[in-house]
Design an enzyme around this catalytic site. Structure first.
Site, short mmCIF file in Angstrom:
data_model
loop_
_atom_site.label_atom_id
_atom_site.label_comp_id
_atom_site.label_asym_id
_atom_site.label_seq_id
_atom_site.Cartn_x
_atom_site.Cartn_y
_atom_site.Cartn_z
N SER A 21 17.08 -23.94 12.29
CA SER A 21 16.65 -22.82 11.85
C SER A 21 14.81 -23.41 11.42
O SER A 21 14.53 -24.31 11.67
CB SER A 21 17.35 -22.21 10.84
OG SER A 21 17.30 -22.89 9.78
N GLU A 50 3.28 -16.27 16.18
CA GLU A 50 3.81 -15.35 16.83
C GLU A 50 5.05 -14.53 16.17
O GLU A 50 4.96 -14.97 14.78
CB GLU A 50 4.85 -16.00 18.16
CG GLU A 50 5.40 -17.14 17.78
CD GLU A 50 5.98 -17.83 18.73
OE1 GLU A 50 7.11 -18.46 18.80
OE2 GLU A 50 5.24 -17.98 19.85
N LYS A 108 8.42 -13.11 14.53
CA LYS A 108 9.75 -13.54 14.28
C LYS A 108 10.69 -12.37 14.66
O LYS A 108 10.99 -11.35 13.65
CB LYS A 108 10.00 -14.01 12.85
CG LYS A 108 11.34 -14.64 12.57
CD LYS A 108 11.42 -15.48 11.41
CE LYS A 108 12.71 -16.30 11.00
NZ LYS A 108 13.85 -15.54 11.44
N LYS A 145 3.47 -22.19 14.07
CA LYS A 145 4.02 -23.38 14.63
C LYS A 145 2.62 -24.26 14.78
O LYS A 145 1.72 -23.61 15.27
CB LYS A 145 4.71 -23.24 15.94
CG LYS A 145 5.94 -22.59 15.85
CD LYS A 145 6.27 -22.10 17.26
CE LYS A 145 7.75 -21.32 17.06
NZ LYS A 145 8.32 -20.73 18.42
N CYS A 169 39.96 -8.13 -23.57
CA CYS A 169 41.01 -8.11 -24.78
C CYS A 169 42.13 -7.16 -24.11
O CYS A 169 42.88 -7.13 -25.06
CB CYS A 169 40.14 -7.87 -26.07
SG CYS A 169 39.90 -6.00 -25.98
S1 IVH Z 1 11.27 -21.04 16.63
C1 IVH Z 1 12.98 -25.20 15.93
N1 IVH Z 1 10.21 -18.72 17.18
O1 IVH Z 1 14.42 -17.33 13.85
C2 IVH Z 1 12.30 -23.81 15.54
N2 IVH Z 1 12.31 -18.77 16.20
O2 IVH Z 1 14.93 -18.62 11.27
C3 IVH Z 1 13.44 -22.89 16.27
N3 IVH Z 1 13.15 -16.53 15.77
O3 IVH Z 1 16.99 -19.24 14.82
C4 IVH Z 1 12.86 -21.64 16.10
N4 IVH Z 1 11.46 -15.45 16.53
O4 IVH Z 1 16.57 -16.99 16.02
C5 IVH Z 1 11.21 -19.34 16.56
N5 IVH Z 1 8.94 -16.59 17.62
C6 IVH Z 1 10.14 -17.36 17.25
C7 IVH Z 1 11.29 -16.63 16.66
C8 IVH Z 1 12.37 -17.45 16.20
C9 IVH Z 1 12.94 -15.44 15.91
C10 IVH Z 1 14.85 -16.47 14.94
C11 IVH Z 1 15.54 -17.67 15.93
C12 IVH Z 1 15.75 -18.92 14.89
C13 IVH Z 1 15.51 -18.25 13.58
C14 IVH Z 1 15.00 -19.31 12.46
#
Ligand code: IVH
Length: 588
Positions: free
Chosen positions: A15, A45, A47, A212, A332
């Protein structure tokens, strides 16, 4: 529900660490620079708020697995294959990608309409769909997938993450179009700002931004913890709302005897912390919102306050029964009384109430006794060493050291802190007593209007409500408290331990009003009564509530009443509102 085959992830599905502000991102970046210097770039990017998936291709989709616990997931290949945006065939004989399965907001709405069901959110529906549908399902849901990871990129000649994503795009995978290469932290910050602005306009849910490091050589150098990579982090949007299940409802008793119902929750993340409890306020609130054990609840956390159950998601209600408010005190067992729609335990000896009273007494805005935690108080009450607040000041080393787990050093510290607490401001002392409806602000107002603490023993309701900001309810409560002889004896005893009961009015400017007694009467157009009072106090005047022969000045507003007659009887100098202008114009 189907049973799924367990699959071990050869490359664990990690994660991400979180940051919740630009400042925290900058701290993350500072740590990066310490390890790898400054010669790197970032890729930002979205999430995507969906379900992480790993997909192995052998020209065609061979195996699709859920994240599971990161080490072992489930084989859901059948349910992933129908996703139309996944390429059916790729040139490479072997390839593993990672990405997020999601449902667009529109698709989510369509499904809710079609099935006449209100699902909690798109992510839950995705998780449910992945575990239920298969190719033959007539009500196939239009799942979609963004790819954001490539395993063993060096096999495909990719040296950076950005290159990998371009490579995968060329292979026919769907890469999110908001991906951005950033050459410095300022560009990352600009990206965060831009996405924060437009996040609600996107066609799918996101819960943050993933940042990243671009160069794979630095991924190797930075490495991973057991949970997440050190070369990436997630900027999470602060959400002040979450949905979760109410496992149980339990009562707590406060120092005034007021009973509060609370929800015991299935742990959920809210504003970056894990919540397992939320307030339900009172019986009327539970009834009005029809809150039941087993319900799905929407929890909100506004500002710094404790989270509360805002409303119930009724779509998941099956056979939950209406909540029946208990009849007895949870500590009580006394029968609860209802006063103004609130439940109360009126047993003065209730140990639950007593405990809360002591916790309040020693708290920061009250007597501020460091090292006097709830656990210690609990044990002292059990040992019958704390009956009234005065007992705190008579605790001995021998009594304290006998409590289990108490070290010599902490006992001495506590005794010292108890002693130090006697050097208290009177407003904090009054607040510490825990008198109903006397909060810190009211306590302050009252203290500003008396000369010494003992004045409170005989003050009347009439005198109290003359104080700007003090209402009838507080006044009545305070007077009732001091009608009890035992309270007075207890306070006198504490004062004799070393509290200075004299009010210190701060003198800022000396002038002809210093060391005089001034009374204020009537209403004022331009000024608040309290500001006038503070002004004269800054000169070292004492504000009195009654005119007597000892009064030096009477400040007169409109509709002055009988005080003006008394003033002329005693030949007291009047100060009219227009004369205040010069005085009030100055800075206090
Ligand atoms: S990278 C080792 N990129 O976020 C890195 N994760 O909290 C692995 N997620 O389990 C994840 N968008 O389900 C990455 N652009 C993105 C993402 C992403 C959503 C989710 C994914 C992961 C979680 C981590």
């Amino acid at each position: 529900e189907q049973q799924f085959e367990k699959v071990v992830h050869v490359h664990p599905m990690l994660s991400l660490s979180n940051v919740f502000s630009v400042e925290e991102f900058v701290e993350f970046d500072t740590r990066i620079k310490k390890t790898i210097g400054t010669d790197y770039t970032y890729v930002c990017e979205l999430k995507i708020d969906g379900l992480a998936m790993s997909i192995k291709y052998e020209n065609e989709i061979k195996l699709a697995t859920t994240r599971g616990d990161g080490k072992v997931g489930e084989n859901v290949t059948h349910n992933v294959k129908p996703i139309t945006t996944l390429p059916k065939y790729i040139k490479h004989p072997k390839l593993e990608v990672r990405g997020e399965v999601f449902l667009s907001k529109q698709e989510f709405k369509n499904i809710c309409n079609l099935e006449q069901k209100q699902y909690a959110n798109a992510r839950n529906l995705v998780a449910g769909s992945i575990r239920q549908i298969n190719v033959n399902d007539p009500q196939k849901r239009n799942l979609d997938m963004f790819i954001y990871g490539l395993i063993n990129p060096e096999l495909y000649g990719c040296e950076t993450y950005y290159e990998s994503m371009n490579f995968l795009k060329n292979e026919g995978f769907k890469i999110n179009e908001k991906i951005k290469l950033c050459t410095d932290t300022n560009e990352v910050i600009a990206y965060i700002k831009e996405i924060t602005k437009i996040r609600n306009e996107l066609e799918y849910d996101i819960d943050g931004i993933v940042i990243k490091i671009n160069e794979y050589k630095y991924h190797k150098e930075l490495g991973n913890t057991v949970k997440y990579p050190k070369w990436a982090t997630a900027y999470k949007f602060k959400s002040d709302e979450a949905i979760t299940k109410i496992n149980d409802i339990f009562l707590t008793v406060g120092r005034t005897g007021k009973i509060t119902p609370n929800a015991d929750l299935l742990a959920v993340s809210l504003m970056g912390s894990t919540i397992t409890r939320a307030t339900l306020h009172n019986a009327a609130y539970i009834k009005a919102k029809d809150i039941r054990i087993g319900d799905n609840a929407i929890i909100i956390k506004a500002g710094d306050v404790i989270p509360r159950v805002e409303k119930i998601d009724f779509t998941n209600r099956i056979n939950q029964v209406e909540y029946e408010f208990p009849k007895h005190c949870p500590v009580c067992s006394s029968v609860l009384e209802i006063i103004d729609l609130e439940h109360y335990c009126l047993n003065e000896l209730c140990t639950g109430r007593k405990l809360e009273g002591f916790v309040h007494f020693v708290s920061r805005n009250a007597m501020n006794i460091d090292g006097f935690g709830r656990k210690i108080i609990e044990r002292l009450i059990e040992h019958n060493l704390l009956k009234t607040y005065r007992d705190i000041y008579y605790l001995t080393y021998e009594q304290l050291i006998e409590l289990d787990n108490f070290q010599e050093k902490s006992v001495n510290n506590l005794l010292l802190n108890i002693k130090k607490s006697l050097d208290v401001q009177l407003e904090n002392f009054l607040y510490a007593l825990g008198i109903k409806f006397i909060g810190l602000v009211t306590a302050k107002l009252i203290i500003q209007n008396i000369n010494e603490f003992e004045d409170l023993f005989t003050i009347t309701v009439g005198e109290l409500i003359e104080i700007d900001g003090v209402g009838l309810v507080s006044a009545n409560s305070l007077v009732t408290y001091f009608e009890d002889e035992e309270n007075i004896l207890m306070i006198q005893d504490i004062i004799s331990c070393g509290i200075n009961p004299i009010v210190k009015h701060k003198i800022i400017n000396k002038n002809k009003y210093s060391d005089t007694k001034i009374c204020i009467t009537g209403t004022f157009d331009k000024y608040r009564r309290n500001d006038i009072k503070l002004k004269f106090e800054s000169y070292g005047s004492k504000i009195v509530t009654q005119v007597s022969k000892n009064t030096d000045f009477l400040v007169v507003g409109q509709k002055p009443g009988s005080k003006i007659n008394k003033a002329s009887e005693h030949g007291i100098t009047l100060i009219k509102e227009n004369e205040l202008d010069v005085l009030m114009g100055e800075e206090i």
